[in-house]
Scaffold this motif. Structure first.
Motif, mmCIF file in Angstrom:
data_model
loop_
_atom_site.group_PDB
_atom_site.id
_atom_site.type_symbol
_atom_site.label_atom_id
_atom_site.label_comp_id
_atom_site.label_asym_id
_atom_site.label_seq_id
_atom_site.Cartn_x
_atom_site.Cartn_y
_atom_site.Cartn_z
ATOM 1 N N PHE A 32 0.811 -1.220 0.000
ATOM 2 C CA PHE A 32 0.000 0.000 0.000
ATOM 3 C C PHE A 32 0.844 1.270 0.000
ATOM 4 N N PRO A 35 -1.283 5.132 -3.486
ATOM 5 C CA PRO A 35 -2.716 4.847 -3.677
ATOM 6 C C PRO A 35 -2.941 3.847 -4.816
ATOM 7 N N LEU A 36 -2.183 4.003 -5.905
ATOM 8 C CA LEU A 36 -2.335 3.103 -7.045
ATOM 9 C C LEU A 36 -2.054 1.667 -6.634
ATOM 10 N N ASN A 37 -0.953 1.500 -5.879
ATOM 11 C CA ASN A 37 -0.603 0.163 -5.424
ATOM 12 C C ASN A 37 -1.679 -0.418 -4.521
ATOM 13 N N GLY A 38 -2.267 0.412 -3.705
ATOM 14 C CA GLY A 38 -3.348 -0.040 -2.841
ATOM 15 C C GLY A 38 -4.495 -0.593 -3.660
ATOM 16 N N VAL A 39 -4.876 0.147 -4.714
ATOM 17 C CA VAL A 39 -5.967 -0.301 -5.580
ATOM 18 C C VAL A 39 -5.595 -1.621 -6.257
ATOM 19 N N VAL A 40 -4.349 -1.667 -6.768
ATOM 20 C CA VAL A 40 -3.880 -2.899 -7.425
ATOM 21 C C VAL A 40 -3.989 -4.074 -6.472
ATOM 22 N N THR A 41 -3.536 -3.871 -5.223
ATOM 23 C CA THR A 41 -3.594 -4.941 -4.227
ATOM 24 C C THR A 41 -5.022 -5.417 -4.026
ATOM 25 N N LEU A 42 -5.943 -4.468 -3.856
ATOM 26 C CA LEU A 42 -7.329 -4.850 -3.578
ATOM 27 C C LEU A 42 -7.943 -5.593 -4.762
ATOM 28 N N VAL A 43 -7.689 -5.083 -5.975
ATOM 29 C CA VAL A 43 -8.241 -5.744 -7.160
ATOM 30 C C VAL A 43 -7.677 -7.163 -7.294
ATOM 31 N N THR A 44 -6.352 -7.293 -7.075
ATOM 32 C CA THR A 44 -5.734 -8.616 -7.163
ATOM 33 C C THR A 44 -6.351 -9.562 -6.150
ATOM 34 N N ASN C 116 4.660 -4.001 -6.109
ATOM 35 C CA ASN C 116 3.549 -4.578 -5.359
ATOM 36 C C ASN C 116 3.790 -6.076 -5.187
#
Lengths: 367, 254, 392
Positions: A32, A35-44, C116
């Protein structure tokens, strides 16, 4: 300009600011941090949950494991009974039941040899390797084919399943490695005719798909030999596979030959060695060791491609599972069948690729 | 020191205060305070792993620090990309392994920042590049590729590439450590020349001869901190701390 | 060849030059004998089986139909036409596979380097799973376990009632151009030329004034905007034939065979796992120092990527990528396992079984793949020579 030097007190070592440590710190830096990485994490995570959970439900939690006929399948999840009911034929094909100890013996021998070669601490690698490439195939041939030493003859049309897959793979590597070495040496030869022949030979096999080679082996080879010679179907496929992969092996070995500094060969020349002595004692041992990862990777590709013999009507691991799926008692279990086949191949290939990566790392740090 | 830089000498070129940096749990820079005046030449030395490279790499944000303040030419360092680029425009850097772009010619290596950062017309960029290549005495190699040059020539091109941005400060990260002995001099000569012209310089180097001839101040670092700093005279003849003495005896001993 | 007389010569058989000649002579003889033997055996065998050799059969009527043909074909067509139909089908699935595999491969390869953790691990898992399962298993899985398990046309899965998925394949709306549609492709052509000209202009302007143009944005605008505007202005002269269920099957629309779908999916997913590794190692092959030097020159991130990282990574990636594309083309011959009518299936399979002209057909099939291989390798050598790093 700057005043006189002063001796500073040593500053004590401190822990870094809290932000980057602990579980929360790890989550922050790895998942996280933006912010972009956070979104990527959640989508994954959401995707994983959507795929993984139903897959697990199907394959494990709702699956049927016990039984010996179709009645045992509840239809909610996977029905692994299909596999367990056919397990024997998946391993041995149509090899006569009374003779399967011979196959088991070969399996055992193979496992011991592989373990010996893979475990670094065990001694005499070179001799064991030589035995695996020369002695073992001969031994396995007499054990599996029979017809001598009081063993009953088992025709190759009865071979099948994992046993056939491993046979093809072993013959493929044992045959293609030496041919490949010779081709690689030939491609670097000073003699134009030898070099030209090797180049054409290598590029021909590398330029065509294995299927066409198998077609050629099954429909054209019988035309090439005198009419009275009977050519075993398995043997025909093996010849095709061996030539095909020897070309790839040759390129791998050539990479190793090129990596050996020319000083090595010059030194050997200076010691008065002839060509075969130079190659056999100095250049080849070094370059073959260097390309072990490449050889293993070629072997993985070869192993995967053994499944193609299905197309010319041999019953390897995949073909025997597919044949089982057309059994009228077991219609509609394609998913179980192919998932199991995939798993079997994957276990073999993945462990081999891990081994090759391990060797590669050791070679890189070795000097 | 020439007059132009002396006039501005009251506002420092680089100001570092309370700098702390960790790699994971490893404390590489500990409470570093350092002020560099305009036109000042500083040599940083110390045993390997003492954090000297890390320190100068923090100045143009190739490394991120966790605590402390860095101000370069009046611009405080933040994590803002635009701000970092603004600082880097004033700071040239020369690396141990040259890091020239192998797919670009010497001339293109020198023009890339002029083209994409300063947005200069090609002709003007080439003129500047050739002038500076002339200064490092390598103008005749302008159309060659880095792989075709010797190590010493490559390092001089790397210096020229950094100078093409017309920086206020030059950072040198062990510029001669990767060179064959016979090539060290040609690079050091260029650096001495640069120092004579009044460039502000921070050099991490073990070339003590260079330190003696051009440095205004020598800094000794060990275990992530500045142990001792003094003008070269004092530093080499009367080192205060035992560590410095030990280090100097090792490096000058043979 | 032989040594000059001023030097003392040993016995002839120990002279290296003589030995070389001898070895090559033996090789030539052995090869000639082998070929002569094979030819005479083959002739005898063919005679015994009553097969006439030669390519005359290509003009004969084939008499079988093919489920997917890109050009007109019927049972009355010749074997020569069968060959072409098969070849086109091979090229179709190869082209589709190359595009998809490259896209997926690049995405996964870049994801493996993502900061990530979860995404990077997922990409690694993708690579490790799919490259270690034989392609044939994957093809059979997609075909028999997934696509053959789909419902009958009556109970199709549908997407917005325009795209339908069933056991017979995917039914898509079929675009039917009306009068005036021709202007749109012309507009696209104009846009391509304009973009090319714009890129050249931008380069020259930057060299002259130093100011760059937003080439990428302008190019996208041109390439999408111009054809779209033309399409709208000419009154959207395109009609969609929407598939409709009539009785047991769909009318209208265009159907993509499940065989094509399965082969395409498997080829793309399998090859992508190899491409991902190539992309990852290509990017990693650019030393960290290159990026640091570019940063120290205060180049912005996008320029570092475009001018420093990508040109160097591509030099490593492109040759290996091409060889994966060649592998994909060769692997598309596995079509025969599920009955997709590619070159090997219809020509080396059906046509061979019907005519018995084994030699001619296998040779022609192999020649096609060899030719593709040779052409691509020649292009690759050209590329390698052009991008070779100049060194001392």
């Amino acid at each position: 300009m700057v005043d006189t030097s002063t001796e500073t007190e040593m500053v004590a070592e401190r822990r870094p600011p809290d932000l980057r440590r602990g579980l929360l710190g790890w989550l922050h830096t790895n998942l996280f941090n933006t912010p972009l990485n956070g979104v990527v994490t959640l989508v994954t995570l959401a995707l994983l949950a959507m795929v993984l959970w139903p897959a697990l439900q199907w394959a494990v939690f709702q699956a049927d494991w016990l039984g010996d006929s179709r009645e045992a399948c509840s239809g909610e999840g996977a029905c692994w009974v299909f596999i367990s009911a056919r397990f024997e034929s998946i391993i041995y094909g149509f090899y006569p039941e009374a003779q399967r100890w011979r196959v088991n013996l070969v399996f055992l021998l193979m496992a011991v040899l592989v373990a010996w070669l893979v475990i670094p601490r065990l001694p005499a690698k070179r001799w064991v390797g030589l035995f695996a490439l020369v002695g073992f195939p001969v031994l396995a041939f007499f054990l599996l084919v029979g017809g001598s030493f009081g063993l009953e003859h088992v025709p190759t049309r009865d071979w099948g399943g994992l046993m056939l897959t491993l046979t093809i793979a072993t013959v493929g590597i044992v045959g293609s490695l030496p041919i490949g070495v010779v081709l690689a040496l030939g491609r670097r030869s000073q003699m134009p005719l030898v070099r030209g022949f090797c180049v054409v030979f290598i590029e021909f096999w590398r330029g065509v798909p294995l299927i066409t080679v198998l077609f050629m082996a099954s429909v054209m080879l019988p035309l090439f030999v005198p009419t009275q010679v009977e050519f075993d179907k398995l043997l025909r496929a093996l010849v095709g596979i061996m030539f095909f992969w020897s070309a790839y092996m040759a390129e791998v070995v050539r990479g190793g030959l090129q990596a050996i500094p020319s000083g090595q060969e010059e030194a050997a020349k200076a010691m008065g060695m002839g060509y075969w002595q130079r190659m056999g004692l100095i250049v080849l041992p070094q370059s073959l060791k260097l390309v072990i990862p490449g050889i293993v990777n070629t072997f993985i590709a070869l192993f995967k491609d053994t499944s193609l013999v299905l197309i010319i009507g041999l019953f390897d691991l995949l073909a025997i599972i597919r044949a089982g799926l057309t059994d009228s008692d077991w219609l509609g279990f394609a998913t179980e069948g192919y998932v199991f086949a995939a798993l079997m191949f994957w276990v073999f290939c993945f462990s081999m690729s891990r081994y090759s990566q391990h060797i590669e790392r050791r070679l890189h740090t070795g000097h | 020191m020439n007059e132009a830089t002396a006039a501005q000498a009251d506002s420092p070129m680089i100001e570092i205060a309370g700098l702390n940096k960790w790699y994971g749990d490893f404390h590489v820079l500990r409470d570093i305070d350092l002020t560099v005046a305009r036109g000042e030449r500083i040599v940083i030395c110390g045993p390997s792993g003492s954090g000297k490279s890390t320190l100068i790499r923090c100045i143009n944000h190739l490394e991120e620090h966790q605590e402390g303040r860095i101000v370069v030419n009046g611009v405080p360092m933040t994590r803002d990309v635009k701000r970092i680029e603004q600082i880097r425009r004033n700071v040239g850097m020369v690396f141990q392994h040259f890091n020239l772009f192998p797919h670009l010619s010497v001339l293109d290596n020198c023009c890339i920042s002029q083209t994409w950062v300063q947005k200069k017309p090609r002709a003007e960029a080439e003129r500047t590049a050739r002038e500076i290549l002339e200064r490092v005495q390598i103008a005749d190699q302008a159309l060659k590729y880095p792989g075709q040059l010797s190590g010493g020539q490559q390092q001089r091109v790397a210096i020229a590439r950094a100078l093409c941005m017309q920086p206020e400060v030059m950072l040198f990260d062990e510029p001669t450590s990767a060179l064959d002995p016979e090539m060290i001099k040609e690079v050091l000569d260029v650096m001495v020349e640069l120092a004579r012209d009044g460039m502000t310089m921070l050099c991490v180097t073990h070339e003590m001869g260079f330190a003696k001839t051009v440095a205004d101040r020598v800094i000794f670092m060990d275990q992530g901190q500045i142990i001792e700093q003094a003008p070269p005279e004092t530093f080499f003849n009367h080192p205060k701390s035992e560590r410095t003495q030990l280090f100097l005896s090792q490096i000058l001993g043979h | 060849m032989l040594r000059s007389s001023s030097r003392e010569r040993g016995p002839l058989w120990r002279d290296p030059a003589f030995r070389a000649l001898l070895v090559q002579g033996i090789l030539l003889l052995a090869l000639g004998a082998f070929i002569a033997m094979v030819v005479s055996n083959t002739m005898a065998n063919l005679e015994a089986r009553g097969i006439t050799t030669g390519f005359g059969f290509l003009q004969d009527r084939a008499g079988f139909s093919i489920p997917q043909t890109l050009i007109e074909y019927s049972g009355d067509s010749t074997y020569a036409r069968t060959f072409v139909v098969g070849l086109l089908n091979t090229l179709l699935v190869s082209a589709m596979g190359i595009v998809a595999a490259t896209l997926i491969g690049f995405a996964v390869g870049i994801a493996r380097l993502s900061p990530n953790w979860l995404l990077a691990r997922l990409a690694t898992a993708y690579v490790e799973i799919f490259r270690n399962i034989p392609l044939l298993v994957q093809i059979l899985f997609w075909y028999f376990a997934v696509l053959q398990a789909l419902p009958s046309p009556r109970d199709s899965h549908s997407l917005l009632e325009v795209v339908f998925l069933n056991v017979r394949g995917v039914v898509l709306p079929d675009p039917q151009p009306l009068a005036g549609f021709a202007a749109t492709p012309w507009a696209l052509l104009v846009a391509v030329i304009a973009t090319w000209w714009m890129v050249r202009f931008a380069r020259r302007r930057q060299a002259k004034t130093g100011r760059p143009l937003p080439v990428f944005k302008l190019g996208t605008l041109l390439l999408i905007g111009l054809p779209l505007a033309t399409f709208l202005v000419t009154g959207m002269p395109l009609e969609w034939s929407i598939p409709e269920l009539k009785g047991f099957n769909f009318q209208g629309g265009v159907t993509v065979l499940p065989e094509l779908m399965a082969l395409w999916l498997a080829l793309s997913i399998y090859t992508a796992s190899f491409i991902a590794e190539i992309v990852r190692s290509g990017i990693q092959s650019v030393p960290q120092g290159q990026v640091e030097a570019a940063k120290a020159l205060s180049l912005p991130g996008g320029i570092i990527l475009r001018k420093v990282v990508i040109p160097q990574a591509m030099r490593v990636i492109v040759p290996q990528l091409t060889s994966q594309h060649l592998n994909l083309i060769k692997n598309s011959s596995l079509a025969t396992a599920i009955g997709y009518p590619d070159l090997v299936a219809v020509f080396s399979g059906t046509a061979l079984n019907v005519t018995g002209q084994a030699i001619e057909i296998v040779v022609m099939t192999m020649a096609v793949y060899l030719l593709i291989n040779l052409v691509v390798s020649a292009l690759m050598n050209l590329y390698n020579a052009r991008t070779l790093l100049k060194e001392r």
